[in-house]
Design an enzyme around this catalytic site. Sequence first.
Site, PDB file in Angstrom:
ATOM      1  N   ASP A   1     -14.138   5.600   2.900  1.00 33.25           N
ATOM      2  CA  ASP A   1     -13.269   4.530   3.568  1.00 33.25           C
ATOM      3  C   ASP A   1     -11.576   4.763   3.927  1.00 33.25           C
ATOM      4  OD1 ASP A   1     -13.726   1.006   3.821  1.00 33.25           O
ATOM      5  OD2 ASP A   1     -11.575   1.867   4.254  1.00 33.25           O
ATOM      6  N   ILE A   2     -11.520   4.906   5.237  1.00 29.03           N
ATOM      7  CA  ILE A   2      -9.955   5.295   5.700  1.00 29.03           C
ATOM      8  C   ILE A   2      -8.761   4.648   4.893  1.00 29.03           C
ATOM      9  CG2 ILE A   2      -9.859   4.206   7.516  1.00 29.03           C
ATOM     10  CD1 ILE A   2      -9.568   7.844   7.161  1.00 29.03           C
TER      11      ILE A   2
ATOM     12  N   GLU B   1     -15.331  -6.660   9.889  1.00 23.80           N
ATOM     13  CA  GLU B   1     -14.513  -5.686  10.683  1.00 23.80           C
ATOM     14  C   GLU B   1     -15.321  -4.872  11.569  1.00 23.80           C
ATOM     15  OE1 GLU B   1     -11.395  -3.378   8.584  1.00 23.80           O
ATOM     16  OE2 GLU B   1     -11.446  -2.152  10.047  1.00 23.80           O
TER      17      GLU B   1
ATOM     18  N   HIS C   1     -22.680  -1.404   6.432  1.00 25.55           N
ATOM     19  CA  HIS C   1     -22.034  -0.592   5.594  1.00 25.55           C
ATOM     20  C   HIS C   1     -22.080  -1.107   4.182  1.00 25.55           C
ATOM     21  CE1 HIS C   1     -18.898  -2.683   7.569  1.00 25.55           C
ATOM     22  NE2 HIS C   1     -18.107  -2.373   6.719  1.00 25.55           N
TER      23      HIS C   1
ATOM     24  N   HIS D   1     -19.988  -0.887   0.784  1.00 28.38           N
ATOM     25  CA  HIS D   1     -18.829  -0.506   0.089  1.00 28.38           C
ATOM     26  C   HIS D   1     -19.187  -0.061  -1.464  1.00 28.38           C
ATOM     27  CE1 HIS D   1     -15.631  -1.893   2.897  1.00 28.38           C
ATOM     28  NE2 HIS D   1     -16.633  -2.934   3.353  1.00 28.38           N
TER      29      HIS D   1
HETATM   30  P1  5GP Z   1     -15.908  -4.631   6.517  1.00 32.22           P
HETATM   31  O1  5GP Z   1     -16.184  -4.360   8.058  1.00 32.22           O
HETATM   32  O2  5GP Z   1     -16.932  -4.394   5.634  1.00 32.22           O
HETATM   33  O3  5GP Z   1     -14.915  -6.104   6.454  1.00 32.22           O
HETATM   34  O4  5GP Z   1     -14.840  -3.754   6.454  1.00 32.22           O
HETATM   35  C1  5GP Z   1     -15.121  -2.360   7.193  1.00 32.22           C
HETATM   36  C2  5GP Z   1     -14.178  -1.136   6.515  1.00 32.22           C
HETATM   37  O5  5GP Z   1     -14.517   0.050   7.323  1.00 32.22           O
HETATM   38  C3  5GP Z   1     -12.919  -1.489   6.043  1.00 32.22           C
HETATM   39  O6  5GP Z   1     -12.944  -1.025   4.801  1.00 32.22           O
HETATM   40  C4  5GP Z   1     -12.202   0.013   6.987  1.00 32.22           C
HETATM   41  O7  5GP Z   1     -11.156   0.651   5.968  1.00 32.22           O
HETATM   42  C5  5GP Z   1     -13.361   0.681   7.164  1.00 32.22           C
HETATM   43  N1  5GP Z   1     -13.059   1.493   8.519  1.00 32.22           N
HETATM   44  C6  5GP Z   1     -12.757   0.925   9.689  1.00 32.22           C
HETATM   45  N2  5GP Z   1     -12.566   1.961  10.642  1.00 32.22           N
HETATM   46  C7  5GP Z   1     -12.882   3.118   9.943  1.00 32.22           C
HETATM   47  C8  5GP Z   1     -12.714   4.523  10.276  1.00 32.22           C
HETATM   48  O8  5GP Z   1     -12.680   4.817  11.593  1.00 32.22           O
HETATM   49  N3  5GP Z   1     -13.108   5.199   9.253  1.00 32.22           N
HETATM   50  C9  5GP Z   1     -13.506   5.126   8.106  1.00 32.22           C
HETATM   51  N4  5GP Z   1     -13.490   6.031   7.388  1.00 32.22           N
HETATM   52  N5  5GP Z   1     -13.253   3.841   7.632  1.00 32.22           N
HETATM   53  C10 5GP Z   1     -13.022   2.934   8.562  1.00 32.22           C
END
Ligand code: 5GP
Length: 134
Positions: free
Chosen positions: A29-30, A88, A93, A95
């Site tokens: 995760d970035i 987001e 995905h 985690h």
């Molecule tokens: P969620 O959709 O579960 O709320 O969070 C999405 C996750 O994807 C976040 O933890 C965010 O940091 C990660 N994320 C978003 N865009 C990118 C990206 O371009 N590259 C990576 N490696 N992680 C990402």
Amino acid sequence: MASIFTKIVNGEIPSYKVAETEEFYAFLDINPNAEGHTLCIPKKEVDKIWDLDEALYNRLMTFSRKVALAIESVVPCKRVGMSVIGLEVPHVHVHLIPLNKMADATFQSKVTLEKEAFEALSQKITRAYLASNK
Ligand code: 5GP
């Protein structure tokens, strides 16, 4: 339009890869909650985890378990937690988060890592993943 994670799988956006199979991809995760925070995704683009067909869901869990065990073997932590959110990025995905305290699971406290630290972590986890899947 392809999701940001499909672009990562296709190599259009760079990532710190941890593991890959024909069906799944794992990468750091970035914006990690903790060092070693990893995302496991199906290459097939589906928004919500409960919309995966049951067999693919089960295979994603099996893949995520292997990656979690690899993380646990090389990243100092009390345990590796798992959560699925997806608010987001609309591409399933899982985690996997190395946990030492409850705050690491909250997505509110973040750690900042340099490129070299991301690279070192992804290489360490990859080595452990490959060693356990010989
Ligand atoms: P969620 O959709 O579960 O709320 O969070 C999405 C996750 O994807 C976040 O933890 C965010 O940091 C990660 N994320 C978003 N865009 C990118 C990206 O371009 N590259 C990576 N490696 N992680 C990402």
